[in-house]
Design an enzyme around this catalytic site. Structure first.
Site, PDB file in Angstrom:
ATOM      1  N   GLU A 157       0.855  -1.210   0.000  1.00  0.00           N
ATOM      2  CA  GLU A 157       0.000   0.000   0.000  1.00  0.00           C
ATOM      3  C   GLU A 157       0.890   1.258   0.000  1.00  0.00           C
ATOM      4  OE1 GLU A 157      -1.269   2.738   3.178  1.00  0.00           O
ATOM      5  OE2 GLU A 157      -2.193   0.824   3.745  1.00  0.00           O
ATOM      6  N   HIS A 158       1.946   1.235   0.813  1.00  0.00           N
ATOM      7  CA  HIS A 158       2.883   2.379   0.809  1.00  0.00           C
ATOM      8  C   HIS A 158       3.567   2.538  -0.557  1.00  0.00           C
ATOM      9  CE1 HIS A 158       3.567   3.403   5.276  1.00  0.00           C
ATOM     10  NE2 HIS A 158       2.516   2.614   5.234  1.00  0.00           N
ATOM     11  N   GLU A 186       6.606   2.698  11.723  1.00  0.00           N
ATOM     12  CA  GLU A 186       5.159   2.705  11.918  1.00  0.00           C
ATOM     13  C   GLU A 186       4.757   1.599  12.892  1.00  0.00           C
ATOM     14  OE1 GLU A 186       2.867   2.435   8.328  1.00  0.00           O
ATOM     15  OE2 GLU A 186       0.951   2.396   9.401  1.00  0.00           O
TER      16      GLU A 186
END
Lengths: 452, 446
Positions: free
Chosen positions: B74-75, B151
């Site tokens: 997704e990143h 994260e």
């Protein structure tokens, strides 16, 4: 200083903070010229004033109200008094005890909250149109006839006790307190509730605080949704008309925010450190407030477009996020920033951050960056005005900040007028020497200068 | 659910309010020739749109040993195509006054932009471009892997409650992929390779595995024109894998885990039970479970809060939550934090007694009516936010429900009876399918 999120256990009770992010351009941008917000001033037959945006698309009504005079004026020995008083306002009123009151809220499928911050006390109400009159009647009861019963008060004390204990290992709380201690020592904004100050808060003190917190003439009220001016006038009188008249509360003393208190480490066992930094800022009535919004977007406010995000995250992977923002309270203005980095990377993250701040302060921005920032800040404004709840939040923040009723429709033009020179003038505020850095965690390889 | 750039709380909240969805104006829906489903929700109050693309792939679809690749990928979707180089996607959106981000869950991955209605085509062009044309290079993606590690530390490793939650899920789902955290295990994230990401992309990202949801100041006609011009040109994939996840044995026995951390200043207890969800239930069981859990612990008027916090004064917080939205099943949770001086064991005994009484007698008619009204009213409040509406429809469709399920949700909630709620509560709150987690301070040095 007692913050809204002081006590995690109380967060659900204090669902409203008194001062809604006062007119921060980042959070509350401007309206597209092609669809102005139609704001009316409503004055009730009894003389209560409100701003109204009437829109019946969704059958609901949102009301926000604030009164000046909050936690900063609590007696120091009873720090936390205003917060506990407002938490207690939804713990029983009139003939309803705490539980009956909450059941009544649920039966009306409404939400009602009161809260306090340093500068004031606030109220937030959301109701469906079909329950309008009963919802406002219940709000009036909470406002004018709270019971302050001993049982819920004792329960809130038990909850606060645990909350005070838990925050001692909360990195965000520890960073905020360390910054306040370094930047505004001794100021009422730097006071934090303690077990001792909470123990000192008596029911009598709560009753007395409530009796002077609310008034009919100093209420700042904003209403958005499915109601017309005539009906609102009647409801304003019914809800607020019984409150006393009183003189406006005095503002807290002006906070003289210190520059450059060095680098302070607060040890906390965790794999990643929280880096928080702050410096004196600009008040929202200052002409530089709008240029500052543009400058901040360029250096640290604009998500993936910001310089700090690009250097610290995108190029080097040193943090998941980094951001800066201007912050104002009634008697204090600051620039703030934060990031979280693995303990071993903190030194590099700090040095990259300092270097970027220095480059921005010395060389300023480019015309392209300024244009991009203006395009974003003006173009994204309608995104913050696409629901009744959002419109109420933005408009109320302007109302409370003393803006005029049409400010919401002029704001884009003010941002468009910002020049490269304006931005470069305020960019100097980002000189890293002006900032104090707090690191909460177990950072490695840091030289600690100026730590108290 | 995790996010590319933080700010997850509000999104998570929007999804939690109405797990399945809500009775709302019937959206328009149609399918492009390449199999992409399109949903349009009109809201003309402000000249803005919320544009979302939901892929029917999430962390639960990851190959074993590559935990975290769905979220990592997704990143990487922001790392550029030939037409839109790395960083240009978000920069272009911002220059047009828009905001963009993405998030990943076990069941889906979604990308969204909020932007002025007259700029809609700009984001549709770019979103369609990166659906198949991503041109990532190995050197670009290593720094991003470091970002993911940061994260993970920020969301999980710093936070004892999150660490405990991760361990409890791993025990609740010993075999099913839901036992693996969405963000991935640290040692596997650190080993994710360029090839892993590429394979994941080629396997799952295609118009016939995607749902386009657009809410706001648009008409279905305009969306159709723009969608055919952008997404309509993306070729579908022929060999989309089935999403048949391995299943757990039904009972795992009462499981227990204790996590200690020196940052813990007050102990707490929580318990997770495996449950049905809107996509795995029969009839209205998930609706009934949402109602039952609301009564048991959804508010300060609930059974748990009244008994443990108010009457017995053993706790400072107590409640229950239902997660009934998973494509592969749901879970319900109970939680409580003891008051000062109260032992966790005493609180657990009292909590069990509240649950036992609820399962014996069921809710009163008054409790039932109050809970149903409260849930159903969320349907009206949700109409205030085009962003919430887009998320509700997108998540529900990605999790196996139909638009009709969403639109009739409010009526189905109101139809739940006392017997429905009690039956599903009795079936679900079974210790043989539960994990109890206790969070404690570090042990004092001897």
């Amino acid at each position: 200083m007692i913050r809204a999120a002081l006590v995690s256990a109380l967060a659900a009770l204090a669902a409203v903070t008194a001062t809604p992010a006062i007119a921060q351009p980042q959070a509350a941008q401007v309206l597209a010229e092609d669809r102005a917000v139609d704001v009316q001033r409503v004055v009730s037959p009894g003389g209560v004033e409100a701003w109204l945006v009437s829109d019946s698309t969704v059958p609901m009504i949102v009301l926000r109200a604030n009164w000046r005079g909050g936690g900063a004026s609590d007696p120091e020995a009873m720090t936390g008094l205003s917060s506990i008083m407002t938490d207690m306002m939804t713990e029983g009123a009139g003939s309803y005890d705490a539980n009956a009151f909450k059941q009544r809220l649920e039966d009306l499928t409404m939400s009602l909250g009161f809260g306090a911050d340093d500068d004031g006390v606030g109220m937030s109400l959301v109701t469906l149109t079909r329950n309008r009159d009963e919802a406002f009647a219940l709000a009036r009861l909470a406002l004018t006839a709270p019971r302050f019963d001993e049982a819920p008060l004792a329960r809130i004390r038990r909850q606060v006790e645990i909350g005070l204990r838990q925050r001692e290992t909360n990195a965000g709380f520890l960073a905020g307190r360390a910054l306040d201690d370094a930047l505004i020592p001794g100021h009422p904004y730097a006071r934090y509730a303690t077990q001792q100050s909470v123990d000192a808060i008596t029911r009598d003190a709560i009753v007395a605080r409530h009796a002077q917190a609310f008034s009919r003439n100093t209420a700042v009220i904003t209403v958005v949704g499915d109601i017309n001016a005539g009906d609102l006038g009647r409801i304003l009188d019914e809800t607020f008309g019984a409150l006393p008249e009183r003189a406006p509360a005095a503002a807290p003393p002006l906070a003289d925010v210190r520059t450059g208190q060095g680098q302070i480490v607060v040890p906390l066992p965790r794999p990643q450190s929280l880096i928080a930094f702050a410096a004196p800022g600009v008040q929202d009535e200052d002409p530089d407030w709008i240029p500052l919004a543009v400058a901040n977007y360029i250096i640290g406010g604009g998500g993936f477009s910001a310089r700090l995000m690009n250097d610290v995250r995108e190029k080097r992977g040193l943090a998941y996020g980094i951001s800066t923002s201007p912050s104002v309270a009634e008697s204090m203005a600051s620039l703030r920033g934060s990031a979280q980095s693995e303990n071993g990377d903190v030194a590099e993250a700090l040095s990259v951050t300092r270097a970027e701040l220095a480059r921005f302060a010395q060389a300023g921005a480019t015309q392209e960056e300024v244009s991009d920032a203006i395009d974003y800040l003006t173009g994204s404004f309608p995104l913050s005005l696409d629901s009744n709840v959002d419109i109420a939040g933005v408009l109320h923040s302007y109302h409370l900040a003393g803006r005029d009723m049409d400010y919401i429709n002029r704001r884009n033009a003010l941002i468009r007028a910002v020049t490269l020179n304006d931005v470069n003038r305020v960019a100097r505020l980002y000189d890293p020497a002006r900032f104090t850095f707090v690191i909460v965690g177990q950072p490695q390889g840091l030289e600690v200068a100026g730590s108290p | 659910m995790i996010d590319r750039a933080g700010g997850a709380a509000a999104f998570a909240a929007a999804c939690l309010i109405a797990p399945a969805a809500i009775a709302l104006p019937q959206p328009d829906t149609f399918e492009l020739r390449n199999g992409m489903q399109v949903v349009v929700i009109e809201d003309h109050r402000a000249p803005v749109v919320t544009h979302m693309v939901w892929y029917r792939v999430g962390a639960a679809d990851e190959p074993r040993g590559q935990s975290g690749v769905a979220h990592y990928f997704e990143h990487l979707m922001f790392k550029g195509t030939r037409a839109v180089p790395s960083g240009e996607f978000s920069r272009t959106v911002a220059r047009n006054g828009g905001q963009d981000n993405a998030f990943t869950s076990q069941d889906y991955t979604a990308y969204f932009e909020r932007i002025a209605a007259d700029r809609l085509e700009v984001v549709m062009r770019m979103e369609a471009d990166r659906m198949r044309n991503l041109a990532i290079t190995p050197d670009l993606i290593l720094a991003e892997r470091d970002v993911i590690v940061e994260e993970r530390r920020q969301r999980i490793d710093n936070n004892p409650t999150a660490v405990l939650g991760e361990r409890m899920l791993a025990m609740l789902y010993p075999h099913h992929p839901y036992g693996t955290p969405v963000i991935g295990w640290l040692h596997e994230i650190e080993d994710l390779s360029f090839a892993d990401a590429q394979t994941f992309y080629r396997t799952w990202y295609a118009p016939n595995n995607a749902i386009l949801v657009i809410a706001g100041d648009v008409t279905p006609e305009r969306v159709r024109t723009l969608a055919e011009r952008t997404y309509g040109r993306v070729r579908p994939t022929r060999d989309l894998p089935a999403r048949d996840w391995v299943r757990d044995p039904p009972d795992i026995g009462p499981m227990r885990v204790v996590h200690r951390d020196e940052k813990v200043r007050q102990p707490s207890i929580s318990r997770l039970y495996r449950a049905i969800s809107y996509s795995t239930d029969a009839g209205r069981q998930a609706h009934a479970l949402d109602v039952a859990m609301e009564i048991l612990g959804g508010s300060e008027t609930s059974r748990l809060y009244r008994a443990l916090v108010e009457d017995q004064q053993l706790a400072v917080s107590a409640g229950a939550q239902a997660n009934t939205s998973g494509l592969g099943g749901g879970s319900v949770g109970l939680f409580a934090t003891p008051a000062a001086g109260i032992e966790v064991a005493a609180l657990e005994t009292a909590m069990d007694a509240v649950v036992a009484e609820f399962l014996r007698d069921g809710p009163t008619e008054e409790e039932l009516a109050r809970a149903k009204n409260k849930l159903a009213a969320a349907a009206i409040y949700a109409q205030d936010s085009q962003d919430s509406l887009a998320r509700i429809f997108g998540a529900s469709l990605a999790q196996g429900e139909s638009i009709a399920d969403v639109v009739t949700w409010q009526d189905d909630i109101m139809a739940v009876t006392k017997d429905d709620a009690l039956a599903i509560a009795r079936e679900t709150l079974n210790l043989d399918r539960s994990v109890t987690g206790v969070l404690l301070p570090a042990e004092a040095a001897p």
